[in-house]
Enzyme design. Structure first.
Site, PDB file in Angstrom:
ATOM      1  N   GLU A 115       0.833  -1.205   0.000  1.00 36.04           N
ATOM      2  CA  GLU A 115       0.000   0.000   0.000  1.00 36.04           C
ATOM      3  C   GLU A 115       0.866   1.252   0.000  1.00 36.04           C
ATOM      4  OE1 GLU A 115      -2.594  -3.300   0.853  1.00 36.04           O
ATOM      5  OE2 GLU A 115      -0.607  -2.802   1.585  1.00 36.04           O
ATOM      6  N   ASP A 129       2.214  12.666 -15.084  1.00 39.46           N
ATOM      7  CA  ASP A 129       1.070  13.016 -15.931  1.00 39.46           C
ATOM      8  C   ASP A 129       0.828  14.523 -15.963  1.00 39.46           C
ATOM      9  OD1 ASP A 129      -1.358  12.433 -17.498  1.00 39.46           O
ATOM     10  OD2 ASP A 129      -2.389  13.150 -15.701  1.00 39.46           O
TER      11      ASP A 129
END
Length: 170
Positions: A115, A129
């Site tokens: 995680e 991005d």
């Protein structure tokens, strides 16, 4: 074939480890990675002037969301009830590097390393991005587990853990 591999059955096929008999303990993990940018892109990121907006706030949210979805992304990970997830950034303008650090904790039968790693990597990919419109040669690197505590294997501290920095409270 499966000797020594917990995620393979006797025939070598993938399997999810049965953690049902393990004791629930508090578990914590810290993971990190880096995003290497050009000086020009770093200047835009540092001033929240990227065409797509504020990359760091978006990346923080993306990383936390990713920590909660790790079992959906990594096939043999157990779904865990996260007690906490966070993502932090160290923006080194001089080196044009964003150091991403993610922390996750739970009280469960298995650890939260995946995680924390997923949170760090998705945060880094979100920065990628958000910056790709102005730079094509961004590098994401140095993904690693820095710290973990809890469970049968106990505490792990990476040699890359910063000297003098206290360990997270387990």
């Amino acid at each position: 074939m499966s000797e020594g591999f917990t995620h393979l059955d006797a025939d070598g096929a993938a399997r999810m480890v049965d953690v049902g008999g393990k004791t629930k303990t508090r578990r914590l993990a810290v993971a990190a990675c880096e995003v290497h940018l050009s000086p020009a892109t770093m200047a835009l990121l540092a001033t929240a002037a990227l065409p797509k907006g504020d990359a760091l706030n978006t990346a923080k949210i993306a990383g936390i969301m990713a920590a909660k979805r790790t079992a959906d992304l990594i096939p043999l990970c157990h779904p865990l009830p996260l007690a906490h997830a966070d993502v932090r950034f160290d923006v080194d303008q001089a080196a044009a590097v964003v150091r991403v650090e993610a922390e996750a904790s739970t009280v469960a039968e298995t650890g939260v390393e995946m995680e924390a790693l997923t949170a760090a990597m998705v945060a880094a990919l979100t920065i990628y991005d958000m910056c790709k419109a102005v730079q094509k040669d961004i590098v994401v690197s140095q993904a690693k587990l820095l710290f973990k505590s809890g469970g049968k294997s106990g505490t792990f501290v990476s040699p890359d853990w910063p000297a003098g920095r206290p360990y997270p409270a387990s």
